[in-house]
Design an enzyme around this catalytic site. Structure first.
Site, PDB file in Angstrom:
ATOM      1  N   MET A 150       4.921  -4.775 -35.382  1.00 37.19           N
ATOM      2  CA  MET A 150       4.975  -6.194 -35.767  1.00 37.19           C
ATOM      3  C   MET A 150       3.620  -6.641 -36.284  1.00 37.19           C
ATOM      4  O   MET A 150       2.588  -6.288 -35.708  1.00 37.19           O
ATOM      5  CB  MET A 150       5.327  -7.055 -34.561  1.00 37.19           C
ATOM      6  CG  MET A 150       6.594  -6.632 -33.852  1.00 37.19           C
ATOM      7  SD  MET A 150       6.886  -7.695 -32.445  1.00 37.19           S
ATOM      8  CE  MET A 150       8.329  -6.896 -31.728  1.00 37.19           C
TER       9      MET A 150
ATOM     10  N   MET B   4       8.597  -4.275 -38.533  1.00 35.89           N
ATOM     11  CA  MET B   4       8.797  -5.732 -38.691  1.00 35.89           C
ATOM     12  C   MET B   4       7.543  -6.274 -39.344  1.00 35.89           C
ATOM     13  O   MET B   4       6.751  -6.996 -38.720  1.00 35.89           O
ATOM     14  CB  MET B   4       9.052  -6.371 -37.320  1.00 35.89           C
ATOM     15  CG  MET B   4      10.441  -6.061 -36.791  1.00 35.89           C
ATOM     16  SD  MET B   4      10.599  -6.380 -35.026  1.00 35.89           S
ATOM     17  CE  MET B   4      10.050  -4.810 -34.386  1.00 35.89           C
TER      18      MET B   4
ATOM     19  N   MET C 155      20.228  -6.131 -36.199  1.00 35.43           N
ATOM     20  CA  MET C 155      19.561  -6.824 -35.088  1.00 35.43           C
ATOM     21  C   MET C 155      20.581  -7.674 -34.335  1.00 35.43           C
ATOM     22  O   MET C 155      21.330  -8.450 -34.940  1.00 35.43           O
ATOM     23  CB  MET C 155      18.438  -7.729 -35.605  1.00 35.43           C
ATOM     24  CG  MET C 155      17.248  -7.013 -36.215  1.00 35.43           C
ATOM     25  SD  MET C 155      16.464  -5.789 -35.150  1.00 35.43           S
ATOM     26  CE  MET C 155      15.956  -6.784 -33.745  1.00 35.43           C
TER      27      MET C 155
ATOM     28  N   HIS D 107      12.015   4.475 -29.736  1.00 30.34           N
ATOM     29  CA  HIS D 107      11.972   3.358 -30.686  1.00 30.34           C
ATOM     30  C   HIS D 107      10.610   2.670 -30.607  1.00 30.34           C
ATOM     31  O   HIS D 107      10.167   2.246 -29.541  1.00 30.34           O
ATOM     32  CB  HIS D 107      13.095   2.377 -30.336  1.00 30.34           C
ATOM     33  CG  HIS D 107      13.283   1.266 -31.303  1.00 30.34           C
ATOM     34  ND1 HIS D 107      13.963   1.414 -32.500  1.00 30.34           N
ATOM     35  CD2 HIS D 107      12.907  -0.030 -31.264  1.00 30.34           C
ATOM     36  CE1 HIS D 107      13.985   0.254 -33.151  1.00 30.34           C
ATOM     37  NE2 HIS D 107      13.342  -0.642 -32.420  1.00 30.34           N
TER      38      HIS D 107
ATOM     39  N   ASP E  61       8.347  -0.369 -32.076  1.00 30.88           N
ATOM     40  CA  ASP E  61       8.412  -1.668 -32.769  1.00 30.88           C
ATOM     41  C   ASP E  61       7.045  -2.054 -33.309  1.00 30.88           C
ATOM     42  O   ASP E  61       6.114  -2.310 -32.548  1.00 30.88           O
ATOM     43  CB  ASP E  61       8.892  -2.745 -31.790  1.00 30.88           C
ATOM     44  CG  ASP E  61      10.363  -2.608 -31.479  1.00 30.88           C
ATOM     45  OD1 ASP E  61      11.164  -2.606 -32.431  1.00 30.88           O
ATOM     46  OD2 ASP E  61      10.714  -2.497 -30.290  1.00 30.88           O
TER      47      ASP E  61
ATOM     48  N   SER F 169      13.038   1.384 -26.285  1.00 31.60           N
ATOM     49  CA  SER F 169      11.975   0.711 -27.030  1.00 31.60           C
ATOM     50  C   SER F 169      10.733   0.616 -26.164  1.00 31.60           C
ATOM     51  O   SER F 169      10.751   0.011 -25.083  1.00 31.60           O
ATOM     52  CB  SER F 169      12.426  -0.696 -27.415  1.00 31.60           C
ATOM     53  OG  SER F 169      11.300  -1.436 -27.852  1.00 31.60           O
TER      54      SER F 169
ATOM     55  N   ASP G  13      19.936  -3.297 -32.089  1.00 27.76           N
ATOM     56  CA  ASP G  13      18.652  -3.534 -31.410  1.00 27.76           C
ATOM     57  C   ASP G  13      18.608  -4.966 -30.895  1.00 27.76           C
ATOM     58  O   ASP G  13      18.661  -5.917 -31.677  1.00 27.76           O
ATOM     59  CB  ASP G  13      17.527  -3.294 -32.438  1.00 27.76           C
ATOM     60  CG  ASP G  13      16.125  -3.385 -31.846  1.00 27.76           C
ATOM     61  OD1 ASP G  13      15.993  -3.586 -30.630  1.00 27.76           O
ATOM     62  OD2 ASP G  13      15.168  -3.254 -32.639  1.00 27.76           O
TER      63      ASP G  13
ATOM     64  N   HIS H  75      10.461   1.058 -36.270  1.00 28.38           N
ATOM     65  CA  HIS H  75      11.081  -0.171 -36.776  1.00 28.38           C
ATOM     66  C   HIS H  75       9.957  -1.087 -37.277  1.00 28.38           C
ATOM     67  O   HIS H  75       9.207  -1.649 -36.480  1.00 28.38           O
ATOM     68  CB  HIS H  75      11.863  -0.806 -35.606  1.00 28.38           C
ATOM     69  CG  HIS H  75      12.458  -2.143 -35.881  1.00 28.38           C
ATOM     70  ND1 HIS H  75      12.964  -2.944 -34.878  1.00 28.38           N
ATOM     71  CD2 HIS H  75      12.654  -2.834 -37.031  1.00 28.38           C
ATOM     72  CE1 HIS H  75      13.427  -4.070 -35.402  1.00 28.38           C
ATOM     73  NE2 HIS H  75      13.242  -4.036 -36.700  1.00 28.38           N
TER      74      HIS H  75
END
Ligand code: DX5
Ligand code: ZN
Length: 214
Positions: free
Chosen positions: A34, A65, A136, A30, A32, A7, A174, A63
């Protein structure tokens, strides 16, 4: 085969290209995303995915979020994501299904993500169209948190459904994955392991990636 997805949340964003090269021996990268709404933190978005796409041929595992991801999935696919996962908690069942359809129409792998408090059953309406399910093992939002071992029954249950139904679906975890907890998640059915701090804090990153394969 166990796949490792470092990540970049644990990378140095001012030296992102350098830090992506450090994890080249891994399977996926990965990313992330957000939005400060779905989770209490803001990270990176579409322009950064576009820039990453230009400097690496790694498979980008994005991913999301973010609240109501159906609004943005097409743009993340066009920015260069190869896998896009959306949280089941982020919208209605109908919109989550629509988001998965859009990702698949773009020729990408689509998946759903479950927060720790969300039961395994929440994947059932989507399982047949998912190429990935992400469980998660920390509350989403931040790296470096403690691994939640109590997610293992959920992981086993989802692995059992994938096997029973003969689905071509990866099972990813994760949060808090390190050289000890990697063994636990592999035993419980995960085949893709996201790891942020345990990869980027390692002295020898390629060796750590190998170690996490169990
Ligand atoms: C948390 C993110 C994770 C995070 C994992 O919301 O989804 O991908 O980077 O970090 P570690 O491996 O440090 O727990
Ligand atoms: Zn993540």
């Amino acid at each position: 085969m166990i796949k490792i997805a470092p990540s970049i949340l644990a990378a140095d964003f001012a030296n992102l290209e350098r830090d992506i090269r450090k994890v080249h021996s891994a399977d996926y990268l990965h990313v992330d995303v957000m939005d400060g709404l779905f989770v209490p933190n803001i990270s990176i978005g579409i322009p950064v995915v576009q820039s990453i796409r230009k400097v690496t041929d790694m498979i980008l595992d994005v991913h999301l979020m973010i609240d109501r991801p159906v609004r943005y999935v097409e743009r993340f696919c066009q920015a260069g994501a190869d896998i896009v996962t959306v949280h089941v908690e982020a919208d209605s069942e109908e919109n989550t299904r629509r988001a998965l359809d859009i990702i698949r129409e773009q020729g990408k792998k689509a998946g759903v993500v479950l927060k720790p408090k969300t039961p395994a059953e929440a994947v059932l309406p989507f399982l047949e169209v998912c190429g990935m399910v992400l469980v998660m093992t920390v509350e989403p939002g931040f790296g470096g948190q403690k691994f939640m071992e109590d997610m293992m029954p959920k992981l086993r249950q989802i692995r059992a459904w994938i096997t029973e139904r003969g689905l071509d679906c990866e099972l990813e975890v994760d949060g808090g994955v390190d050289p000890v907890t990697c063994k636990t998640v592999i035993e419980n059915g995960a085949n893709v392991l996201v790891a942020g701090s345990s990869v980027y804090k390692a002295e020898n990153i390629p060796a750590r990636i190998q170690e996490l394969r169990g």
